[in-house]
Motif scaffolding. Structure first.
Motif, PDB file in Angstrom:
ATOM      1  N   VAL A  15       0.824  -1.205   0.000  1.00 11.90           N
ATOM      2  CA  VAL A  15       0.000   0.000   0.000  1.00 11.90           C
ATOM      3  C   VAL A  15       0.861   1.259   0.000  1.00 11.90           C
ATOM      4  O   VAL A  15       0.462   2.300  -0.543  1.00 11.90           O
ATOM      5  CB  VAL A  15      -0.970  -0.021   1.202  1.00 11.90           C
ATOM      6  N   GLU A  16       2.077   1.211   0.595  1.00 13.59           N
ATOM      7  CA  GLU A  16       2.936   2.385   0.624  1.00 13.59           C
ATOM      8  C   GLU A  16       3.339   2.798  -0.793  1.00 13.59           C
ATOM      9  O   GLU A  16       3.344   3.993  -1.120  1.00 13.59           O
ATOM     10  CB  GLU A  16       4.190   2.109   1.464  1.00 13.59           C
ATOM     11  N   GLU A  72       0.353   4.370  -2.502  1.00 17.00           N
ATOM     12  CA  GLU A  72       0.126   5.747  -2.059  1.00 17.00           C
ATOM     13  C   GLU A  72       1.171   6.682  -2.660  1.00 17.00           C
ATOM     14  O   GLU A  72       0.829   7.787  -3.126  1.00 17.00           O
ATOM     15  CB  GLU A  72       0.182   5.826  -0.534  1.00 17.00           C
ATOM     16  N   ALA A  87       0.462   7.364  -6.441  1.00 18.69           N
ATOM     17  CA  ALA A  87      -0.968   7.552  -6.714  1.00 18.69           C
ATOM     18  C   ALA A  87      -1.199   8.271  -8.035  1.00 18.69           C
ATOM     19  O   ALA A  87      -2.170   8.000  -8.744  1.00 18.69           O
ATOM     20  CB  ALA A  87      -1.621   8.300  -5.563  1.00 18.69           C
ATOM     21  N   ARG A 114     -10.019   2.602  -4.241  1.00 24.24           N
ATOM     22  CA  ARG A 114      -9.727   3.714  -3.341  1.00 24.24           C
ATOM     23  C   ARG A 114     -10.830   4.767  -3.446  1.00 24.24           C
ATOM     24  O   ARG A 114     -11.491   4.905  -4.470  1.00 24.24           O
ATOM     25  CB  ARG A 114      -8.372   4.339  -3.656  1.00 24.24           C
ATOM     26  N   ASP A 158     -12.135   8.713  -1.186  1.00 29.30           N
ATOM     27  CA  ASP A 158     -11.945   9.702  -0.134  1.00 29.30           C
ATOM     28  C   ASP A 158     -13.273   9.929   0.572  1.00 29.30           C
ATOM     29  O   ASP A 158     -14.338   9.952  -0.064  1.00 29.30           O
ATOM     30  CB  ASP A 158     -11.444  11.024  -0.713  1.00 29.30           C
ATOM     31  N   TYR A 176      -5.931   2.851   5.778  1.00 31.95           N
ATOM     32  CA  TYR A 176      -6.013   4.317   5.790  1.00 31.95           C
ATOM     33  C   TYR A 176      -5.071   4.823   6.886  1.00 31.95           C
ATOM     34  O   TYR A 176      -4.686   4.092   7.797  1.00 31.95           O
ATOM     35  CB  TYR A 176      -7.443   4.812   6.014  1.00 31.95           C
ATOM     36  N   ARG A 177      -4.694   6.105   6.754  1.00 34.30           N
ATOM     37  CA  ARG A 177      -3.814   6.718   7.755  1.00 34.30           C
ATOM     38  C   ARG A 177      -4.660   7.492   8.762  1.00 34.30           C
ATOM     39  O   ARG A 177      -5.599   8.197   8.393  1.00 34.30           O
ATOM     40  CB  ARG A 177      -2.812   7.654   7.087  1.00 34.30           C
ATOM     41  N   TRP A 205      -0.525   3.924   9.613  1.00 34.62           N
ATOM     42  CA  TRP A 205      -1.437   3.086   8.850  1.00 34.62           C
ATOM     43  C   TRP A 205      -2.358   2.309   9.794  1.00 34.62           C
ATOM     44  O   TRP A 205      -1.915   1.716  10.788  1.00 34.62           O
ATOM     45  CB  TRP A 205      -0.683   2.084   7.985  1.00 34.62           C
ATOM     46  N   ARG A 233      -8.231   9.202   2.867  1.00 35.24           N
ATOM     47  CA  ARG A 233      -8.212   8.352   1.680  1.00 35.24           C
ATOM     48  C   ARG A 233      -8.112   6.891   2.126  1.00 35.24           C
ATOM     49  O   ARG A 233      -7.249   6.516   2.928  1.00 35.24           O
ATOM     50  CB  ARG A 233      -7.050   8.703   0.767  1.00 35.24           C
ATOM     51  N   TYR A 274      -7.910   2.738   1.049  1.00 35.67           N
ATOM     52  CA  TYR A 274      -7.490   1.775   0.034  1.00 35.67           C
ATOM     53  C   TYR A 274      -8.051   0.407   0.431  1.00 35.67           C
ATOM     54  O   TYR A 274      -7.852  -0.060   1.561  1.00 35.67           O
ATOM     55  CB  TYR A 274      -5.968   1.690  -0.068  1.00 35.67           C
TER      56      TYR A 274
END
Length: 587
Positions: A70-71, A74, A77, A101, A103, A129-130, A136, A170, A172
């Protein structure tokens, strides 16, 4: 000349101001256009409990290798080819992972939002998500994980969204789902709405599985009572089918084997194949196609053996090819089942129409998951629930058809056994059950020192009626006499026909000789009432012999036949022209 430097200075300042303004406008445009670049609209989650459709907000990307973390997604993106989600699009994810994904911004702190993927049987789903500190938050669910690892135990994945108010987050969503084309889309709804939906789902599923269990138990009871293989095989079919639906709907993984995720994919494949084999076994049992086409019977046996074998091989070595073979086998089983029922209908099997009518909804319902497995249609309410709905319609129809079948089969034997104990003309008992009850009455009289009485009633004018008016009038007189006797007796008394024109009446319980004599008088009076059922309004003339047992019985149990013979002789002796119509003797 002194004003030239000042003019140059103001021109430069004006140019810098224009550039700053243009930059601000450009940045503002970028901020506003950011979601549009991504292909989706940011969600605003307010007070509405949902569900909120994510179609306009979702973007997707298929990671062909399925290894991208996922990093990296992101960080890249803007470079990854995310595109707007197309409803009902089907994704092949055998060696890939689907990334979704979107928002979202929460506006009400009192509403806690959930994201659910309303499809059981998904291999693995992860939500990323963060939080406000940039860390994370990872939640995972799916059939490859034990239920204890899920954020919320359920039939299908349910995740919690960020609760921070006003923060644009955001999300994912990563989906792994091999062999079956994936087309389900997530939805967002409040925790309260999730609870309500789960209650309604469990009510619906509980009603179905309760019906399936009830019908299975009734089928087993009928199989034992009638010794019928049709009911027995139907119980096996219905039980395996309900088990396959429990696995398919995620109830098995939720309640039966929550810490054994390896059983999920195995049962989802193996139990439907066992149910298909059981369905063929059931149809073969009730239609016996071997009577018509031996080759068709052998084909059924081959499919019955091949289906579970392929299921076991697929459980050990799951591949897309073996899954395609399973779908072909199920389709072939449906075709063969239709052939067997069709042949039975053509050959005139009266019970085959109930089998055809019962299997029709389940065959139609099976088309929806099959077409989804072949990638021809997208996941929907019908692909998830059509089999349960079809089975709920099928179960009572097949049960009723089997009940009619077994009733017709046992009717001749039941009628034959009834004729051994019931007189076909009057409907009264015959001599054999009367003697059995007389032995019991003598035993009770001996044990409890209570009296009993045996009356033999002779329709003395039966021969004259039959001679003057024919056999039909004689039979009608016997039927009328039986009705008159039954009308003055109690339900606990035993009335039987013991000869061409003789009836027997066994009385038990508290009584006296006077009460027995009064009852005999009532029988005499009932016969003397005129009736239009007989020519010339002739009465029924009775002679009644009473055998009375007072106190402890002096007769042995094996003397019941002798007792009846003696009373028959007394009744015949009374029909000598004398005016005495009732005679009592002590036994």
């Amino acid at each position: 000349m002194s004003n030239v430097p000042a003019l140059i200075f103001w021109r430069a300042e004006l140019a810098r101001g224009v550039k700053a303004l243009a930059g601000a406008v450009f940045l503002h445009v970028l901020l506003l256009a950011g979601p549009a670049w991504a292909g989706g609209e940011a969600l605003t989650l307010g007070r509405d409990n949902g569900p909120v459709a994510l179609t306009q907000a979702l973007e997707y990307w298929v990671d062909t290798g399925g290894k991208t973390p996922v990093e990296q997604i992101e960080a890249g993106a803007g470079r990854l080819p995310f595109a707007a989600v197309v409803p009902d699009k089907k994704y092949r994810l055998d060696d890939a992972a689907l990334w979704l994904r979107f928002d979202a911004t929460v506006q009400d702190p009192l509403v806690h939002w959930k994201l659910e993927l309303p499809m059981s049987g998904v291999d693995k789903v992860a939500l990323y998500y963060r939080d406000s500190l940039g860390r994370w938050v990872v939640q995972q669910a799916g059939d490859t994980l034990p239920i204890s690892a899920w954020p919320l135990p359920a039939r299908y994945p349910v995740f919690s969204l960020n609760h921070e108010v006003g923060a644009s987050v955001r999300y994912y969503l990563r989906v792994e789902h091999a062999r079956v084309p994936f087309s389900a889309l997530p939805r967002v709804l409040s925790a309260e709405r999730v609870t309500t939906s789960r209650q309604l789902e469990h009510l619906f599923l509980g009603a179905y599985f309760g019906l399936a269990l009830l019908v299975t138990i009734l089928a087993l009871i009928n199989a034992a009572a009638y010794r019928d293989r049709g009911f027995a095989t139907y119980a096996v079919y219905l039980g395996t089918f309900a088990g396959s639906q429990a696995a398919f709907k995620g109830l098995g993984g939720l309640y039966l084997w929550p810490e054994l995720p390896q059983l999920n994919n195995m049962t989802i494949v193996l139990l439907p194949l066992l149910a298909a084999a059981a369905a063929l076994w059931f149809v073969r049992t009730v239609t016996t196609p071997g009577r018509f086409f031996r080759a068709l019977d052998w084909l059924i046996l081959a499919l019955m053996g091949l289906a579970p074998l392929v299921g076991l091989l697929d459980a050990a070595f799951p591949t897309p090819e073996s899954f395609a073979l399973i779908n072909i086998l199920v389709s072939a089983g449906m075709v063969v089942l239709l052939m067997v029922v069709g042949v039975s209908l053509v050959e005139g099997d009266r019970h085959a129409r109930w089998i055809a009518l019962g299997f029709l909804p389940i065959i139609v319902a099976t088309l929806f998951p099959l077409l989804r497995n072949f990638g021809l249609i997208a996941s929907s309410f019908l692909t998830q629930n059509a089999l349960i709905l079809g089975s709920a319609v099928e179960a009572p129809i097949l049960f009723y058809g089997l009940l009619r079948r077994v009733t017709r089969r046992v009717e001749p034997s039941t009628r034959a056994s009834t004729l051994r104990t019931t007189d076909p003309l009057t409907g009264l008992l015959t001599t054999r059950p009367l003697l059995a009850r007389l032995r019991q009455a003598l035993s009770t009289a001996e044990r409890y020192q209570q009296p009993c009485a045996l009356l033999v009633i002779d329709l003395s004018n039966h021969a004259r009626l039959q001679l003057e008016h024919g056999r039909e009038i004689g039979d009608r007189a016997m039927v009328l006499a039986a009705a008159r006797i039954l009308a003055v007796t109690k339900p606990t008394d035993t009335v039987a026909r013991v000869g061409d024109r003789h009836f027997a009446l066994l009385l038990e319980g508290p009584m006296t000789s006077d009460s027995v004599n009064r009852l005999a008088t009532k029988i005499l009076a009932s016969g003397l009432r005129t009736t239009t059922e007989l020519p010339d309004a002739d009465p029924l003339q009775f002679h009644i012999a009473i055998g009375y047992v007072a106190g402890p019985a002096r007769l042995a149990l094996e003397q019941a036949q002798a007792c009846l013979d003696r009373m028959m002789q007394v009744a015949k002796e009374m029909n000598d022209g004398s005016r005495k119509a009732i005679r009592m003797i002590q036994l």
